[in-house]
Design a protein around this motif. Structure first.
Motif, PDB file in Angstrom:
ATOM      1  N   GLU A 167       0.830  -1.200   0.000  1.00 11.41           N
ATOM      2  CA  GLU A 167       0.000   0.000   0.000  1.00 11.41           C
ATOM      3  C   GLU A 167       0.868   1.255   0.000  1.00 11.41           C
ATOM      4  OE1 GLU A 167      -3.696   1.918   2.560  1.00 11.41           O
ATOM      5  OE2 GLU A 167      -2.330   0.501   3.509  1.00 11.41           O
ATOM      6  N   ASN A 168       1.942   1.220   0.735  1.00  6.90           N
ATOM      7  CA  ASN A 168       2.860   2.352   0.783  1.00  6.90           C
ATOM      8  C   ASN A 168       3.477   2.603  -0.601  1.00  6.90           C
ATOM      9  OD1 ASN A 168       4.295   4.280   2.666  1.00  6.90           O
ATOM     10  ND2 ASN A 168       6.064   3.249   1.756  1.00  6.90           N
ATOM     11  N   SER A 169       3.857   1.512  -1.304  1.00  8.77           N
ATOM     12  CA  SER A 169       4.421   1.664  -2.650  1.00  8.77           C
ATOM     13  C   SER A 169       3.375   2.175  -3.635  1.00  8.77           C
ATOM     14  CB  SER A 169       4.988   0.330  -3.131  1.00  8.77           C
ATOM     15  OG  SER A 169       6.086  -0.068  -2.345  1.00  8.77           O
ATOM     16  N   LEU A 170       2.132   1.705  -3.487  1.00  9.38           N
ATOM     17  CA  LEU A 170       1.070   2.145  -4.392  1.00  9.38           C
ATOM     18  C   LEU A 170       0.791   3.632  -4.230  1.00  9.38           C
ATOM     19  CD1 LEU A 170      -1.122   1.419  -6.481  1.00  9.38           C
ATOM     20  CD2 LEU A 170      -2.630   0.854  -4.553  1.00  9.38           C
ATOM     21  N   GLU A 171       0.802   4.130  -3.008  1.00  7.27           N
ATOM     22  CA  GLU A 171       0.457   5.526  -2.749  1.00  7.27           C
ATOM     23  C   GLU A 171       1.637   6.472  -2.989  1.00  7.27           C
ATOM     24  OE1 GLU A 171      -1.190   5.980   1.107  1.00  7.27           O
ATOM     25  OE2 GLU A 171      -2.932   4.697   0.718  1.00  7.27           O
ATOM     26  N   HIS A 172       2.831   6.047  -2.593  1.00 10.07           N
ATOM     27  CA  HIS A 172       3.966   6.974  -2.606  1.00 10.07           C
ATOM     28  C   HIS A 172       5.045   6.623  -3.623  1.00 10.07           C
ATOM     29  CE1 HIS A 172       2.154   8.500   1.018  1.00 10.07           C
ATOM     30  NE2 HIS A 172       2.316   7.342   1.642  1.00 10.07           N
ATOM     31  N   GLY A 173       4.996   5.424  -4.195  1.00 13.89           N
ATOM     32  CA  GLY A 173       6.039   5.012  -5.131  1.00 13.89           C
ATOM     33  C   GLY A 173       5.631   5.210  -6.586  1.00 13.89           C
ATOM     34  N   ASP A 174       6.453   4.625  -7.471  1.00 15.11           N
ATOM     35  CA  ASP A 174       6.197   4.740  -8.910  1.00 15.11           C
ATOM     36  C   ASP A 174       6.861   3.550  -9.604  1.00 15.11           C
ATOM     37  OD1 ASP A 174       5.269   5.686 -11.271  1.00 15.11           O
ATOM     38  OD2 ASP A 174       6.628   7.427 -11.398  1.00 15.11           O
ATOM     39  N   GLY A 175       6.396   3.250 -10.830  1.00 11.30           N
ATOM     40  CA  GLY A 175       6.983   2.169 -11.598  1.00 11.30           C
ATOM     41  C   GLY A 175       6.595   0.819 -11.064  1.00 11.30           C
ATOM     42  N   VAL A 234      10.605  -5.515  -0.624  1.00 11.86           N
ATOM     43  CA  VAL A 234       9.569  -4.851  -1.413  1.00 11.86           C
ATOM     44  C   VAL A 234      10.153  -3.523  -1.871  1.00 11.86           C
ATOM     45  CG1 VAL A 234       7.230  -3.901  -1.438  1.00 11.86           C
ATOM     46  CG2 VAL A 234       7.739  -5.964  -0.093  1.00 11.86           C
ATOM     47  N   GLY A 235      10.298  -3.353  -3.193  1.00 14.72           N
ATOM     48  CA  GLY A 235      10.901  -2.127  -3.716  1.00 14.72           C
ATOM     49  C   GLY A 235      10.182  -1.655  -4.961  1.00 14.72           C
ATOM     50  N   GLY A 287      11.484   7.717  -3.824  1.00 15.44           N
ATOM     51  CA  GLY A 287      12.082   7.259  -2.571  1.00 15.44           C
ATOM     52  C   GLY A 287      11.745   8.138  -1.388  1.00 15.44           C
ATOM     53  N   ILE A 288      12.543   8.012  -0.351  1.00 16.64           N
ATOM     54  CA  ILE A 288      12.300   8.702   0.921  1.00 16.64           C
ATOM     55  C   ILE A 288      13.365   9.765   1.104  1.00 16.64           C
ATOM     56  CG2 ILE A 288      12.148   8.397   3.420  1.00 16.64           C
ATOM     57  CD1 ILE A 288      11.318   5.516   2.892  1.00 16.64           C
ATOM     58  N   PRO A 289      12.972  11.028   1.414  1.00 17.76           N
ATOM     59  CA  PRO A 289      13.965  12.089   1.643  1.00 17.76           C
ATOM     60  C   PRO A 289      14.925  11.720   2.764  1.00 17.76           C
ATOM     61  CG  PRO A 289      11.746  12.996   1.449  1.00 17.76           C
ATOM     62  CD  PRO A 289      11.592  11.512   1.528  1.00 17.76           C
ATOM     63  N   ASP A 290      16.107  12.300   2.677  1.00 18.03           N
ATOM     64  CA  ASP A 290      17.141  11.976   3.673  1.00 18.03           C
ATOM     65  C   ASP A 290      16.719  12.363   5.082  1.00 18.03           C
ATOM     66  OD1 ASP A 290      18.726  10.985   1.679  1.00 18.03           O
ATOM     67  OD2 ASP A 290      19.813  12.882   1.364  1.00 18.03           O
ATOM     68  N   ASP A 291      15.958  13.481   5.199  1.00 20.52           N
ATOM     69  CA  ASP A 291      15.582  13.928   6.541  1.00 20.52           C
ATOM     70  C   ASP A 291      14.530  13.020   7.177  1.00 20.52           C
ATOM     71  OD1 ASP A 291      13.739  14.676   4.650  1.00 20.52           O
ATOM     72  OD2 ASP A 291      13.077  16.456   5.742  1.00 20.52           O
ATOM     73  N   LEU A 292      13.844  12.178   6.364  1.00 23.61           N
ATOM     74  CA  LEU A 292      12.838  11.264   6.912  1.00 23.61           C
ATOM     75  C   LEU A 292      13.337   9.832   7.002  1.00 23.61           C
ATOM     76  CD1 LEU A 292       9.543  12.453   5.162  1.00 23.61           C
ATOM     77  CD2 LEU A 292      10.319  12.943   7.480  1.00 23.61           C
ATOM     78  N   ALA A 293      14.407   9.515   6.305  1.00 25.82           N
ATOM     79  CA  ALA A 293      14.866   8.123   6.247  1.00 25.82           C
ATOM     80  C   ALA A 293      15.195   7.569   7.630  1.00 25.82           C
ATOM     81  CB  ALA A 293      16.077   8.009   5.331  1.00 25.82           C
ATOM     82  N   ALA A 294      15.793   8.411   8.490  1.00 25.83           N
ATOM     83  CA  ALA A 294      16.230   7.924   9.807  1.00 25.83           C
ATOM     84  C   ALA A 294      15.061   7.716  10.766  1.00 25.83           C
ATOM     85  CB  ALA A 294      17.237   8.900  10.424  1.00 25.83           C
ATOM     86  N   LYS A 295      13.930   8.346  10.491  1.00 26.55           N
ATOM     87  CA  LYS A 295      12.791   8.245  11.412  1.00 26.55           C
ATOM     88  C   LYS A 295      11.515   7.807  10.710  1.00 26.55           C
ATOM     89  CE  LYS A 295      12.155  13.281  11.055  1.00 26.55           C
ATOM     90  NZ  LYS A 295      12.004  14.545  11.803  1.00 26.55           N
ATOM     91  N   PRO A 349      16.947   4.008   0.698  1.00 26.81           N
ATOM     92  CA  PRO A 349      15.928   5.066   0.704  1.00 26.81           C
ATOM     93  C   PRO A 349      15.477   5.499  -0.690  1.00 26.81           C
ATOM     94  CG  PRO A 349      18.075   5.976   1.276  1.00 26.81           C
ATOM     95  CD  PRO A 349      18.265   4.497   1.168  1.00 26.81           C
ATOM     96  N   ARG A 350      16.400   5.493  -1.707  1.00 30.15           N
ATOM     97  CA  ARG A 350      16.043   5.978  -3.055  1.00 30.15           C
ATOM     98  C   ARG A 350      16.691   5.099  -4.119  1.00 30.15           C
ATOM     99  NH1 ARG A 350      17.000  12.185  -1.665  1.00 30.15           N
ATOM    100  NH2 ARG A 350      19.059  11.332  -1.485  1.00 30.15           N
ATOM    101  N   PRO A 351      15.831   4.467  -4.948  1.00 25.98           N
ATOM    102  CA  PRO A 351      14.401   4.232  -4.724  1.00 25.98           C
ATOM    103  C   PRO A 351      14.194   3.371  -3.480  1.00 25.98           C
ATOM    104  CG  PRO A 351      15.141   3.256  -6.793  1.00 25.98           C
ATOM    105  CD  PRO A 351      16.333   3.846  -6.159  1.00 25.98           C
TER     106      PRO A 351
END
Length: 424
Positions: A326-334, A351-352, A357-365, A400-402
């Motif tokens: 669900e996270n990939s469907l809403e926020h991902g692509d391809g 799952v990729g 991807g996820i910004p660096d400032d959010l990846a850690a949390k 984090p990216r992708p």
């Protein structure tokens, strides 16, 4: 309670004053009377000596001198002779108010000294009034101390009652109040600990309600998609049957999700982990989510090693994979690739997708509660990690990216026994 403290303290003080004051008054009055009698006896002996000395010196007795030496006394002196000589000095008191002491010598001299008893009684009354005043002062001090003590006890008790009532109303904040009384401070500490526990319980209940609403949303979404497929294929009986069966599976999965949530609320999920076939869970999830990805113009691919087994619960692992899809469907692509592999220490499910991807400032949390980068609830990944941990595994962001997420599970051998080869 304050009234009872005051009355009991006053009763104790009155009893103490009576037990001490009454005997003290009796003793003081007797001492004063005895001292007055001894003083009269001393005056009589001294006067007898003066009279004897005057007779030896052959000097007459001077009434004026006796009056000056013994003021406020009625004195009678009898000297032997024929007729006897009698000397009287002062005013004779009333008979029933008179105290008398006498003395006599071998030469026939007899001396009697008297005084008014009223003076002695007045002195006794003055001393008794002093004792009564002191007793009244002691009672006043006792009442004052009782008022202070009752306030010191009743006010903290009223405060503790208010804290307990507040706890009962749902306000579970620790008060941190202390009163300088060991027993009351102990009660306050117990109430504070109870408030902390109640606050934790309420927080867990709120989290459970939030988690339940979030986790139930995904199966309901899948069920809705199946029903939409049925509606669209109303003129194709075979497709309707297929989609109806899929909807039934979704409903059963929804029931399983509810059971998983209730088990997690009771902290019993870890004990339910058992050897399962990974392929069964992944195929089910891919089948359920493939229509949604197809409508979005994207592909959902299952890749990697087959026939893997690991320690988990089907419902728990299914929810974790469903949250990642669900996270990939809403926020991902391809295209989204679900791949499996077997390592020396764990079974890995990745799952990729090919999105930003996820910004660096959010990846850690990214797994922290209420943390979301694109307007989501911030609960999906948090709950997914908790569910994975409850099965003895873990969920990590490996790239984090992708974005690529990996689920690490404990492997089992062909006999269904857990393979112990170090931490996962």
């Amino acid at each position: 309670m304050r009234r009872r403290l005051l009355s009991s303290t006053l009763v104790v003080a009155v009893i103490a004053v009576l037990l001490l004051g009454v005997p003290l008054g009796v003793v003081v009055s007797r001492l004063i009377v005895d001292e007055a009698g001894q003083e009269l006896q001393s005056d009589a002996r001294r006067l007898l000596g003066e009279v004897e000395y005057a007779r030896i010196q052959d000097e007459p007795i001077s009434p004026q001198q006796i009056a000056r030496n013994y003021p406020d006394r009625y004195i009678q002196v009898y000297e032997g002779g024929n007729p006897p000589k009698v000397t009287m000095v002062g005013t004779e008191p009333i008979a029933h108010h008179k105290m008398t002491a006498d003395a006599h010598s071998e030469s026939g001299v007899w001396v009697q000294v008297s005084r008014d008893r009223g003076e002695v009684e007045q002195d006794v009354r003055a001393r008794l009034l002093l004792i009564v005043a002191l007793a009244a002062a002691a009672l006043a001090v006792a009442v004052g101390l009782a008022i202070v003590q009752s306030r010191r006890l009743t006010l903290p008790l009223q405060d503790l009652a208010m804290i307990a009532e507040r706890l009962g109303s749902g306000d579970a904040r620790p008060s941190k109040h202390r009163y300088g009384i060991q027993e009351l401070d102990r009660v306050a500490e117990v109430l504070d600990r109870s408030a902390t526990r109640i606050s934790d319980l309420l927080s867990r209940e709120r989290e459970f309600a939030t988690d339940a609403s979030h986790q139930l949303r995904t199966p309901l979404t899948g069920l809705t998609m199946r029903l939409e497929e049925i509606v669209e294929a109303a003129d194709q009986p075979d497709i309707v049957r297929e989609e109806g069966e899929a909807a039934i599976v979704q409903a059963e999965r929804l029931t399983a999700v509810i059971d998983e949530l209730l088990a997690a609320a009771r902290r019993q999920r870890h004990a339910q982990a058992r050897p399962i076939d990974i392929d069964t869970v992944l195929v089910q999830q891919v089948t359920e989510w493939e229509p949604a990805f197809r409508r979005a113009g994207r592909k959902l691919v299952l890749d990697g090693d087959r026939g893997l087994r690991a320690m988990a619960t089907p419902g728990g692992l299914g929810q974790v994979v469903s949250s990642l899809l669900e996270n990939s469907l809403e926020h991902g692509d391809g295209p989204v690739v679900v791949s499996t592999s077997k390592g020396e220490k764990s079974i890995v499910i990745e799952v990729g997708d090919q999105g930003p991807g996820i910004p660096d400032d959010l990846a850690a949390k990214v797994f922290e509660r209420n943390v979301s980068g694109r307007g989501g609830t911030g609960l999906g990944l948090t709950l997914a990690r908790a569910l994975a941990a409850a099965d003895g595994g873990r969920l990590e962001l490996v790239r984090p990216r992708p974005a690529v997420f990996a689920i690490f599970l404990l492997p089992v051998d062909g006999n269904g026994r857990r393979v112990v080869s170090g931490p996962a």
